[in-house]
Design an enzyme around this catalytic site. Structure first.
Site, PDB file in Angstrom:
ATOM      1  N   ARG A   1      81.668  69.096  35.790  1.00 42.21           N
ATOM      2  CA  ARG A   1      82.680  69.578  34.835  1.00 42.21           C
ATOM      3  C   ARG A   1      82.670  68.645  33.621  1.00 42.21           C
ATOM      4  O   ARG A   1      82.915  67.445  33.777  1.00 42.21           O
ATOM      5  CB  ARG A   1      84.077  69.547  35.451  1.00 42.21           C
TER       6      ARG A   1
ATOM      7  N   ARG B   1      78.042  72.193  33.668  1.00 43.79           N
ATOM      8  CA  ARG B   1      78.794  73.344  33.180  1.00 43.79           C
ATOM      9  C   ARG B   1      79.235  73.033  31.755  1.00 43.79           C
ATOM     10  O   ARG B   1      79.813  71.976  31.502  1.00 43.79           O
ATOM     11  CB  ARG B   1      80.022  73.603  34.046  1.00 43.79           C
TER      12      ARG B   1
ATOM     13  N   ASN C   1      88.142  79.358  42.415  1.00 42.47           N
ATOM     14  CA  ASN C   1      89.506  78.966  42.007  1.00 42.47           C
ATOM     15  C   ASN C   1      90.045  79.984  41.007  1.00 42.47           C
ATOM     16  O   ASN C   1      91.191  80.423  41.097  1.00 42.47           O
ATOM     17  CB  ASN C   1      89.500  77.589  41.339  1.00 42.47           C
ATOM     18  N   ASP C   2      89.202  80.321  40.053  1.00 35.28           N
ATOM     19  CA  ASP C   2      89.640  81.305  39.060  1.00 35.28           C
ATOM     20  C   ASP C   2      89.463  82.727  39.570  1.00 35.28           C
ATOM     21  O   ASP C   2      90.305  83.585  39.310  1.00 35.28           O
ATOM     22  CB  ASP C   2      88.862  81.118  37.754  1.00 35.28           C
TER      23      ASP C   2
ATOM     24  N   ARG D   1      97.166  80.018  39.222  1.00 34.47           N
ATOM     25  CA  ARG D   1      96.766  79.010  40.218  1.00 34.47           C
ATOM     26  C   ARG D   1      97.606  77.754  40.168  1.00 34.47           C
ATOM     27  O   ARG D   1      97.556  76.941  41.091  1.00 34.47           O
ATOM     28  CB  ARG D   1      95.267  78.687  40.069  1.00 34.47           C
TER      29      ARG D   1
ATOM     30  N   CYS E   1      81.170  77.174  43.871  1.00 35.62           N
ATOM     31  CA  CYS E   1      81.569  75.820  43.486  1.00 35.62           C
ATOM     32  C   CYS E   1      83.079  75.675  43.402  1.00 35.62           C
ATOM     33  O   CYS E   1      83.590  74.620  43.060  1.00 35.62           O
ATOM     34  CB  CYS E   1      80.920  75.417  42.164  1.00 35.62           C
TER      35      CYS E   1
END
Ligand code: PEP
Ligand code: MG
Length: 602
Positions: A315, A351, A473-474, A484, A521
């Site tokens: 990230r 990313r 997560n998204d 979230r 991921c």
């Protein structure tokens, strides 16, 4: 062992054990003295005092109040002369706060009972009062907290600090932090040696703050209402990041119980680490690449120690946005080179910037966004700020000459974004070629699948890229429409929701048809209850925080791919999240029940 609670701090009056419950977000057991940092203004250091110092501390408090009153009267006159008497009245209102006899009494009582320095007792009393005000529904009262914070800051500045040098305990000593909320960048910048664990009143399991806590191995609990009001700085405490219990003034029996538990968990972890040289392959021979998620290159040591097969998600937003001046293109290149070299021949996937949402914004916005998670986030920002984006792309490309790097784009919602990203990558390649600089022309380019619209057209996207990486997560938040980071709706956030698993299946199938690989991921990859399901749905890679590599490896080694396929087939016919969860959990417990018991705690 209770860590570094100073003897004199233990002169707090005897207290019964207090147990609070919140949501555990990062496993681990931590012991230490509490530091309460409330909102609004910064906490002074706390210092235990002896009984014979109580009188002197009360005098210091009275003096600070008197000085502040004089300053406020002076300000009232000055502003009154310049802007008119009415404008000056604001300082009279400030001064009235300090005239309140019940406030003065409470601070003095607090000095007597807590036996802590006057400025800290003043801070604690005022914060309790302010927190109560922040929680009322009347917006007028809530706004007034800002004025009171202002007065409090002023009083704190007016304490005479000409005291003999006595030791104080602030956040530069080891502590368990109790606070209202933390941003991802607060968490990222905390000193791991000093921050033994944290408890927040707000927050949720899937926020980036929680993800970072797990990545950094900091035990943490969120959504613990009343934590600030009900705990006292320097009180000894135990934070149980497995169950979400926060125990203040633990009894000797509780302390012994947790010391034993912590030891048992440590031994179980060590046993797991002995498996690290084994390939992450199921019992019947299906190899699943096990790679790591990182935010900082210094995590690479841990990644290699745990034998990850590379980095599945680097990230970049934390280091790109954490300081007011982002790193230059050459500086970025150096960071990506560290990754290229540090993954020791394995693939390191960078990313591109994913700003916005609950992370820092690329730039200050004129107006706050009404729905940041649906707003100017991820690839949308990069495509709107192409100069900045191209700096990142060129830096990644240059570093790709030094090791095996890949790149992927966050928050892809449709094909046009993929086309545009690829065009920009090719433009950057041409620029580097023209400048005589080298790069890997075959570096893998991937798209994150984290929006349902992308999963639904995974077939089209798969034709354009070298891999798909599912950001669960998204993907979960957008599929089930659950913010979230909003703890009020956290119970609706379901990784095992039938729609989510169907989207994952569609993505894996699309990738297979295009002959490319699919990874996961998001945090779902670390959820050992769902490993059988993910394996059965056909993912080729799991990328998890460095501290989660050992348990996930053990889970993969214990599973049978053919059985997981059958399980996934059944799961895809089930109508509710609960049923999907239950069958995956049953398979997980049958294959590696000991992990639930000893390592993940239930
Ligand atoms: C995800 O959404 O699953 C993901 C990995 O990205 P982030 O958590 O940084 O949004
Ligand atoms: Mg995401």
């Amino acid at each position: 062992m209770l860590t570094s609670i100073p003897d004199e701090a233990a002169n707090l009056p005897d207290h019964p054990e207090q147990i609070f419950h919140g949501t555990p977000v990062s496993r681990g057991i931590a012991f230490g003295p509490v530091q309460v940092i409330a909102r609004g203004f910064s906490a002074p250091d706390v210092r235990p005092i002896q009984a014979d110092q109580i009188g002197g501390e009360k005098e210091r408090f009275e003096k600070a109040i008197a000085i502040t009153q004089r300053q406020l009267a002076g300000l009232q006159d000055r502003i009154g002369d310049i802007a008119g008497a009415e404008e000056g009245l604001v300082f009279e209102a400030h001064s009235m706060v300090l005239d309140d006899p019940s406030l003065l009494k409470r601070v003095k009582e607090s000095i007597e009972t807590r036996k802590q320095n006057a400025e800290y007792c003043f801070y604690a009393v005022m914060q309790t009062f302010l927190e109560a005000m922040r929680r009322v529904s009347d917006p007028y009262l809530r706004e007034r907290t800002i004025d009171i914070e202002d007065v409090c800051e002023r009083v704190l500045r007016n304490f005479d600090t000409n005291k003999p040098a006595e030791e104080t305990y602030g956040t530069d000593s080891p502590h368990l932090l109790v606070t209202y909320d933390l941003t991802p960048s607060d968490t990222a910048s905390m000193d791991r040696e000093k921050l033994l664990g944290f408890v927040t009143e707000a927050g949720s399991v899937n926020s980036h703050t929680a993800i970072l806590a797990r990545a950094l191995g900091i035990p943490a609990i969120v959504s613990l209402g009343g934590a600030i009001l009900d705990t006292t700085t320097l009180a000894p405490a135990i934070l149980d990041g497995y169950t979400g219990k926060f125990i203040v003034y633990p009894s000797p029996e509780t302390t012994r119980y947790y010391e034993n538990l912590a030891k048992k968990r440590r031994l179980a972890r060590e046993a797991l680490e002995s498996l690290r040289d084994q390939e992450s392959t199921t019992r019947d021979g299906r190899h699943i690449t096990l790679s790591a998620n990182i935010e900082f290159t210094h995590e690479l040591d841990l990644v290699n120690e745990n034998r990850a097969e590379g980095v599945g998600l680097f990230r970049t937003e934390f280091f790109l946005l954490e300081s007011s001046t982002p790193p230059t293109e050459p500086e970025q290149t150096e960071i990506y080179r560290e990754l290229a070299k540090g993954t020791k021949g394995h693939l390191g996937i960078i990313r591109t910037l994913d700003s916005g949402g609950d992370k820092l914004a690329t730039e200050e916005l004129m107006e706050p966004e009404p729905n940041p998670f649906l707003g100017w986030r991820g690839i949308r920002v990069s495509l709107d700020r192409q100069n900045f984006f191209k700096e990142q792309l060129r830096a990644i490309l240059r570093a790709s000459a030094d090791g095996k790097l890949g790149m992927m784009f966050p928050f892809i919602s449709g094909l046009t974004e993929v086309y545009r990203c690829k065009e920009l990558v090719h433009e950057c390649m041409e620029e580097l070629t023209a400048a005589g600089e080298s790069y890997d022309p075959d570096l893998q380019i991937g798209a994150m699948i984290e929006i349902p619209s992308a999963a639904l057209i995974a077939d089209e996207i798969a034709k354009e890229v070298d891999f798909l990486s599912i950001g669960t997560n998204d993907l979960i938040q957008y599929t089930v429409a659950v913010d979230r980071i909003n703890h009020r709706v956290a119970k609706h956030y379901r990784a095992s929701h039938p729609s989510v698993i169907r989207l994952i299946k569609m993505t894996c199938d699309a990738a297979k048809r295009a002959d490319i690989w699919t990874g996961v991921c998001g945090e779902m990859a670390t959820d050992l209850t769902l490993t059988p399901l993910l394996v059965g749905l056909g993912v080729d890679e799991l990328s998890v925080g460095p501290h989660e590599l050992a348990p996930v490896r053990k889970a993969l080694l214990s599973l049978d791919y053919a059985e997981c396929r059958k399980l996934a087939k059944t799961a895809l016919t089930l109508p509710t999240s609960r049923e999907v969860y239950d069958i995956s959990r049953a398979a997980a417990e049958a294959a590696y029940g000991d992990l639930f018991e000893d390592v993940i705690g239930g």
